[in-house]
Design a protein around this motif. Structure first.
Motif, PDB file in Angstrom:
ATOM      1  N   PHE A  54       0.810  -1.252   0.121  1.00 18.64           N
ATOM      2  CA  PHE A  54      -0.070   0.002  -0.017  1.00 18.64           C
ATOM      3  C   PHE A  54       0.952   1.142  -0.001  1.00 18.64           C
ATOM      4  N   ASP A  55       0.439   2.178  -0.956  1.00 18.42           N
ATOM      5  CA  ASP A  55       1.286   3.581  -0.797  1.00 18.42           C
ATOM      6  C   ASP A  55       0.353   4.716  -1.134  1.00 18.42           C
ATOM      7  N   VAL A  56       0.889   5.855  -0.607  1.00 22.74           N
ATOM      8  CA  VAL A  56       0.344   7.195  -0.909  1.00 22.74           C
ATOM      9  C   VAL A  56       1.416   8.253  -1.228  1.00 22.74           C
ATOM     10  N   HIS A  57       0.973   8.927  -2.409  1.00 20.50           N
ATOM     11  CA  HIS A  57       1.792  10.145  -2.472  1.00 20.50           C
ATOM     12  C   HIS A  57       0.946  11.270  -2.674  1.00 20.50           C
ATOM     13  N   ALA A  58       1.325  12.409  -2.162  1.00 25.14           N
ATOM     14  CA  ALA A  58       0.664  13.829  -2.198  1.00 25.14           C
ATOM     15  C   ALA A  58       0.948  14.499  -3.578  1.00 25.14           C
ATOM     16  N   MET A  80       3.903   1.348  -8.664  1.00 27.66           N
ATOM     17  CA  MET A  80       5.011   0.731  -8.661  1.00 27.66           C
ATOM     18  C   MET A  80       5.619   0.374  -7.432  1.00 27.66           C
ATOM     19  N   HIS A  81       5.542   1.440  -6.607  1.00 26.79           N
ATOM     20  CA  HIS A  81       5.999   1.169  -4.998  1.00 26.79           C
ATOM     21  C   HIS A  81       5.015   0.086  -4.508  1.00 26.79           C
ATOM     22  N   ALA A  82       3.756   0.282  -4.627  1.00 26.02           N
ATOM     23  CA  ALA A  82       2.759  -0.763  -3.977  1.00 26.02           C
ATOM     24  C   ALA A  82       3.198  -2.049  -4.550  1.00 26.02           C
TER      25      ALA A  82
END
Ligand code: MG
Length: 373
Positions: A223-227, A257-259
């Motif tokens: 799981f990943d989040v970017h603002a 891709m990070h997730a």
């Protein structure tokens, strides 16, 4: 075209040691025979020939017909074939209970060959030199060309092998010998080293090891989040997508891709991107995220795992992912060296709710499935 499996489990073979015959010994928590029977689950019917003293164990195989065997292997096979005459199949695969690891591909090769031959059986060419030994000394050599090590299942057109067994007198090493004595031609198909016969104690260890690794399937999530920040494009799953904003991050902020990368680390139980590529390390500033994904894939290979599937969901109102999904799949497949049909990229909005709904950033979740090779 109907196919029956006839599994011969009537032997008392105690060579593998232990106080029970080898087909009843435990292998990865179940009897050897239970593993063997499983391999033939796609057959229309399965007959198991048991030792008369073992008939009380027939209840362990409710989907199979169990019949008592005879004093010899021939007699046991004959008993199984006679039992099949109640509902005669077109073809029969005769298999030793002591070969619990027969690969599906070997069974398929035998069945394919039976499309055109009355009999077919798997075998491996002899590759070692052959010696004759006398009193512990080599007394001669033998030509190994055209020599094969026979395996099972040995497959036959049912009426032909039934007639061959009924006519056979004397003993035979296997059903191919019985078939040939009746004039049937038997095609040789490729066997497999994994289809070895459990004979000695070391074979149990080998079979356990193979079963253990065969069943080692892992799934991991990420799981990943970017603002968002000012900008004119975002990187999503390796594809540059024009947008009214950019994504903020130490690397190229490819949230998808990070997730996926974290899902692979998760399946391997080897931490996450932050541990392998610390954000405090300036060398990863602005780094393209394929470096992380390639690292996770290499680690999987090093630990003996094959990545069999990844599924990534991007969560955002905008940009629209649909028009780019095919490129994202092929780009990630290329980086991971996978077939594109093992890579899924899809998207959803959060119905204008929460930070993704307010278009403050993009979130991604991913699942990776790995199998010990
Ligand atoms: Mg990230």
């Amino acid at each position: 075209m109907t196919t029956a499996a006839l599994i011969v489990a009537a032997g008392r073979g105690l060579r593998a040691e232990g106080d029970v015959p080898k087909q009843w010994r435990e292998l990865a928590g179940r009897s050897v025979l239970a593993h063997t029977v499983d391999r033939f689950a796609s057959c229309d019917q399965i007959v198991i020939v048991l030792h008369p003293d073992d008939m009380h164990r027939a209840a362990e195989f409710p989907a199979c017909l169990c019949v008592p065997g005879g004093a010899t292997r021939d007699a046991s096979v004959r008993a199984g074939l006679e039992a099949l005459t109640r509902r005669p199949p077109d073809r029969v695969l005769i298999h030793d209970a002591a070969r619990p690891l027969v690969p599906h591909a070997v069974i398929c090769r035998v069945l394919d060959a039976l499309e055109t031959a009355p009999g077919a059986a798997p075998a491996l060419a002899v590759i070692d030199a052959l010696w004759l030994g006398t009193d512990g000394v080599v007394s001669g050599t033998r030509d190994r060309s055209n020599l094969y090590r026979a395996q099972t299942p040995q497959g036959f057109q049912f009426p032909a092998i039934l007639a061959a067994h009924r006519a056979h007198r004397g003993s035979a090493a296997d059903d191919v010998e019985v078939a040939r004595a009746a004039g049937l031609s038997v095609a040789i198909v490729a066997g497999d080293e994994a289809n070895f016969k459990i004979t000695g104690p070391e074979d149990f260890a080998r079979a356990e090891e193979r079963l253990r690794t065969q069943m080692d399937i892992r799934t991991g999530n990420g799981f990943d989040v970017h603002a968002f920040e000012p900008g004119d494009h975002v990187w999503l799953c390796g594809v540059k997508v024009p947008h009214s904003h950019g994504l903020k991050g130490h690397s190229d902020a490819d949230v998808g891709m990070h997730a996926v990368t974290d899902a692979i680390y998760g399946a391997l139980a080897r931490g996450d991107i932050g541990q392998h590529f610390p954000p405090s390390d300036p060398q990863w500033k602005g780094a393209p995220s394929h470096i992380f994904l390639e690292h996770a894939c290499a680690l999987a290979r090093e630990l003996g795992f094959a990545i069999t599937h990844v599924d990534c969901t991007l969560i955002c109102e905008r940009p629209k992912v649909g028009p780019h999904a095919a490129s994202m799949r092929s780009e990630m497949a290329r980086i991971m060296a996978l077939d594109v049909d093992r890579v899924s990229v899809k998207a959803t909005t959060s119905e204008r709710l929460g930070f993704t709904g307010r278009e403050e950033g993009i979130a991604a979740i991913a699942t990776a499935t790995l199998v010990k090779a």
